[in-house]
Design a protein around this motif. Structure first.
Motif, PDB file in Angstrom:
ATOM      1  N   ASN A 129       0.846  -1.199   0.000  1.00 33.09           N
ATOM      2  CA  ASN A 129       0.000   0.000   0.000  1.00 33.09           C
ATOM      3  C   ASN A 129       0.882   1.250   0.000  1.00 33.09           C
ATOM      4  O   ASN A 129       1.473   1.610   1.008  1.00 33.09           O
ATOM      5  CB  ASN A 129      -0.904  -0.027   1.234  1.00 33.09           C
ATOM      6  N   LYS A 130       0.968   1.904  -1.121  1.00 34.92           N
ATOM      7  CA  LYS A 130       1.882   3.047  -1.275  1.00 34.92           C
ATOM      8  C   LYS A 130       1.502   4.235  -0.383  1.00 34.92           C
ATOM      9  O   LYS A 130       2.334   5.088  -0.087  1.00 34.92           O
ATOM     10  CB  LYS A 130       1.888   3.512  -2.736  1.00 34.92           C
ATOM     11  N   SER A 131       0.228   4.249   0.085  1.00 38.49           N
ATOM     12  CA  SER A 131      -0.206   5.393   0.900  1.00 38.49           C
ATOM     13  C   SER A 131       0.339   5.316   2.322  1.00 38.49           C
ATOM     14  O   SER A 131       0.351   6.304   3.047  1.00 38.49           O
ATOM     15  CB  SER A 131      -1.741   5.455   0.937  1.00 38.49           C
ATOM     16  N   LYS A 132       0.804   4.128   2.723  1.00 45.78           N
ATOM     17  CA  LYS A 132       1.359   3.978   4.072  1.00 45.78           C
ATOM     18  C   LYS A 132       2.743   4.620   4.132  1.00 45.78           C
ATOM     19  O   LYS A 132       3.578   4.431   3.230  1.00 45.78           O
ATOM     20  CB  LYS A 132       1.491   2.490   4.439  1.00 45.78           C
ATOM     21  N   ASN A 137       5.736   1.836   8.528  1.00 43.45           N
ATOM     22  CA  ASN A 137       6.262   0.510   8.186  1.00 43.45           C
ATOM     23  C   ASN A 137       7.471   0.152   9.058  1.00 43.45           C
ATOM     24  O   ASN A 137       7.620  -0.994   9.507  1.00 43.45           O
ATOM     25  CB  ASN A 137       6.667   0.459   6.709  1.00 43.45           C
ATOM     26  N   MET A 138       8.320   1.146   9.285  1.00 41.82           N
ATOM     27  CA  MET A 138       9.494   0.916  10.127  1.00 41.82           C
ATOM     28  C   MET A 138       9.076   0.598  11.565  1.00 41.82           C
ATOM     29  O   MET A 138       9.687  -0.241  12.245  1.00 41.82           O
ATOM     30  CB  MET A 138      10.416   2.133  10.094  1.00 41.82           C
ATOM     31  N   GLU A 139       8.025   1.247  12.025  1.00 44.11           N
ATOM     32  CA  GLU A 139       7.500   0.962  13.370  1.00 44.11           C
ATOM     33  C   GLU A 139       7.034  -0.487  13.477  1.00 44.11           C
ATOM     34  O   GLU A 139       7.246  -1.151  14.493  1.00 44.11           O
ATOM     35  CB  GLU A 139       6.322   1.899  13.684  1.00 44.11           C
ATOM     36  N   LYS A 145      10.558  -7.066  15.682  1.00 40.29           N
ATOM     37  CA  LYS A 145      11.849  -7.404  16.293  1.00 40.29           C
ATOM     38  C   LYS A 145      11.707  -7.606  17.803  1.00 40.29           C
ATOM     39  O   LYS A 145      12.314  -8.518  18.389  1.00 40.29           O
ATOM     40  CB  LYS A 145      12.877  -6.301  16.000  1.00 40.29           C
ATOM     41  N   GLN A 146      10.894  -6.764  18.435  1.00 39.83           N
ATOM     42  CA  GLN A 146      10.649  -6.919  19.877  1.00 39.83           C
ATOM     43  C   GLN A 146       9.913  -8.237  20.173  1.00 39.83           C
ATOM     44  O   GLN A 146      10.227  -8.933  21.138  1.00 39.83           O
ATOM     45  CB  GLN A 146       9.835  -5.731  20.397  1.00 39.83           C
ATOM     46  N   LEU A 208      16.852  -2.905   4.130  1.00 34.60           N
ATOM     47  CA  LEU A 208      16.233  -2.704   2.815  1.00 34.60           C
ATOM     48  C   LEU A 208      15.233  -1.552   2.844  1.00 34.60           C
ATOM     49  O   LEU A 208      15.088  -0.818   1.854  1.00 34.60           O
ATOM     50  CB  LEU A 208      15.532  -3.991   2.363  1.00 34.60           C
ATOM     51  N   MET A 209      14.533  -1.395   3.977  1.00 34.25           N
ATOM     52  CA  MET A 209      13.572  -0.292   4.096  1.00 34.25           C
ATOM     53  C   MET A 209      14.290   1.051   4.116  1.00 34.25           C
ATOM     54  O   MET A 209      13.785   2.046   3.592  1.00 34.25           O
ATOM     55  CB  MET A 209      12.730  -0.467   5.362  1.00 34.25           C
ATOM     56  N   GLU A 210      15.468   1.070   4.697  1.00 37.68           N
ATOM     57  CA  GLU A 210      16.254   2.304   4.716  1.00 37.68           C
ATOM     58  C   GLU A 210      16.694   2.678   3.300  1.00 37.68           C
ATOM     59  O   GLU A 210      16.816   3.846   2.953  1.00 37.68           O
ATOM     60  CB  GLU A 210      17.471   2.130   5.628  1.00 37.68           C
ATOM     61  N   LYS A 211      16.917   1.628   2.466  1.00 42.16           N
ATOM     62  CA  LYS A 211      17.316   1.859   1.073  1.00 42.16           C
ATOM     63  C   LYS A 211      16.102   2.017   0.157  1.00 42.16           C
ATOM     64  O   LYS A 211      16.256   2.351  -1.018  1.00 42.16           O
ATOM     65  CB  LYS A 211      18.159   0.683   0.575  1.00 42.16           C
TER      66      LYS A 211
END
Length: 423
Positions: A129-132, A137-139, A145-146, A208-211
């Motif tokens: 979903n491009k609107s997100k 997404n990072m959250e 991870k937690q 990958l999300m950072e890139k």
């Protein structure tokens, strides 16, 4: 802390192990030698090297010698302490409680793993979903991870608790080789569940999300979904193996307790016959044995319930008739002792002891037969899986070879794509 006005010379640890058959084993160990008036000390001893068993009693104390060169060295003893090892029944009850806790803990981890997979699916949809926002997404990745870290910690706690319980049980009660193998398999399953694959995938996804690499992010979330699904399946297999271990241990424990109760019944019959105890005391002891067997009957019912929880229950009889026969002989023995008929009571006691040993043998034979059948079925399943893997391997090789020979616009390309997806 130990002290003496004349100074200390040495400290010893003395202990006596009293076995349930009345024999004793005595040991004297040097803790240390000293050359001062005050000393702090700590000391530990591993009693397992003396082959201690359930119901053994260990009495122990320290013996300190002073350094009086004028009047001669004198010794003083600490208070005597006694440690009584648990009975077989107490040990089994404690083990049952721990296994219930472990099953509950694994069930809780399984539910959390299901939620983890649902959250992974949410992330997959969110990335499409491009609107997100990237921040949202990072959250989600940070939350995953937690969750993964929490799952690892809970699994580690389960593994440690299981290992401690296994060690205690195996030290105090000799275990069947089949049970030891099952314990090792469960430990191996947990090790596989606790690998770092999920953590590595989440770390890679974060990079990958950072890139903002959309294609690789999609591939990584698919791997993450597959990995969490495999974790779920592995936990399910571990739970089933733990349940099977509990059934096998229950059978093993019942066999031992039946044999032990039979020995106690034979001992009481002999004491009564040789008039080593009064009729009143014999009746009281018989009543105690009857109550112990009533508890064993409850354990037999519990065994049936545990067996029914298995995906593939073991073919076990309820042995209701055998239990009724034993109870009748024991109750008749009590009644005849109350009537002063020692000879008749002795016949009932002997028969009850024999029947308990026979029941123990029947349980053992059914257990061995059931486990043998289970192992044969497992081997057949493994052979089938290997055959399927070989077939898939040949199919994969065929598709890869054909892909290299057709062009994108060729209709065969789409057919090969469908074939690849089915593989």
């Amino acid at each position: 802390m130990i002290s003496d006005d004349y100074g200390l010379s040495s400290l010893y640890f003395l202990y006596t192990i009293r076995k349930k058959d009345g024999s004793e084993l005595k040991r004297k160990m040097l803790v240390d030698k000293y050359h001062s008036t005050n000393e702090k000390f700590s000391f530990a001893v591993d009693f397992s090297r003396d082959k201690i068993d359930v119901q053994d009693k260990i009495s122990y104390h320290f013996l300190a010698y002073d350094n009086d060169g004028v009047n001669g060295s004198k010794s003083t003893s600490s208070q005597n302490f006694v440690y009584e090892l648990p009975s077989l029944t107490d040990l089994n009850e404690k083990r049952d409680e721990v296994q219930k806790e472990l099953k509950n803990a694994l069930t809780d981890v399984f539910k959390k793993t299901e939620q983890f997979q649902k959250d992974v699916n949410k992330l997959q949809k969110s990335l499409m979903n491009k609107s997100k926002s990237d921040f949202k997404n990072m959250e989600q990745v940070q939350s995953l991870k937690q969750q993964q870290q929490s799952l690892q910690e809970e699994l580690e706690a389960i593994k440690e608790k299981m290992n401690a319980s296994n060690e205690e049980k195996n030290k105090l009660s000799e275990q069947d080789e089949e049970l030891l193998k099952q314990q090792e398999m469960i430990e191996e399953f947990l090790k596989e569940v606790m690998d770092d694959e999920l953590k590595k995938l989440l770390d890679e996804l974060e990079k990958l999300m950072e890139k903002n690499d959309q294609l690789q992010m999609k591939n990584e979330t698919e791997k993450l979904d597959a990995s969490s699904d495999e974790m779920k399946k592995q936990l399910d297999r571990t739970m089933e193996m733990l349940k099977r271990l509990q059934v096998n241990e229950k059978i093993d424990d019942l066999e031992k307790e039946l044999d032990q109760l039979a020995e106690e019944q034979e001992k009481l019959e002999k004491e009564t016959k040789e008039e080593k105890i009064s009729e009143k005391e014999a009746s009281k002891k018989q009543d105690e044995l009857n109550k112990k067997f009533d508890e064993l009957k409850k354990d037999m019912q519990e065994l049936q319930k545990l067996n029914e929880e298995l995906e593939r229950p073991m073919p076990l009889d309820s042995f209701e008739q055998e239990q009724q026969d034993i109870s009748k002989e024991m109750n008749d023995a009590k009644s005849k002792l109350d009537q002063g008929k020692k000879g008749k009571a002795g016949e009932n006691q002997k028969k009850a002891a024999e029947q308990m040993k026979e029941l123990s043998d029947k349980l053992n034979n059914q257990q061995e037969s059931a486990n043998k059948k289970q192992n044969e079925e497992d081997m057949s399943l493994i052979r089938l899986l290997l055959e399927n893997l070989m077939a898939l391997s040949f199919d994969q090789e065929y598709v890869m070879n054909r892909f290299g020979k057709v062009k994108d616009m060729d209709p065969a390309y789409n057919r090969l794509g469908r074939k690849q997806r089915s593989i």
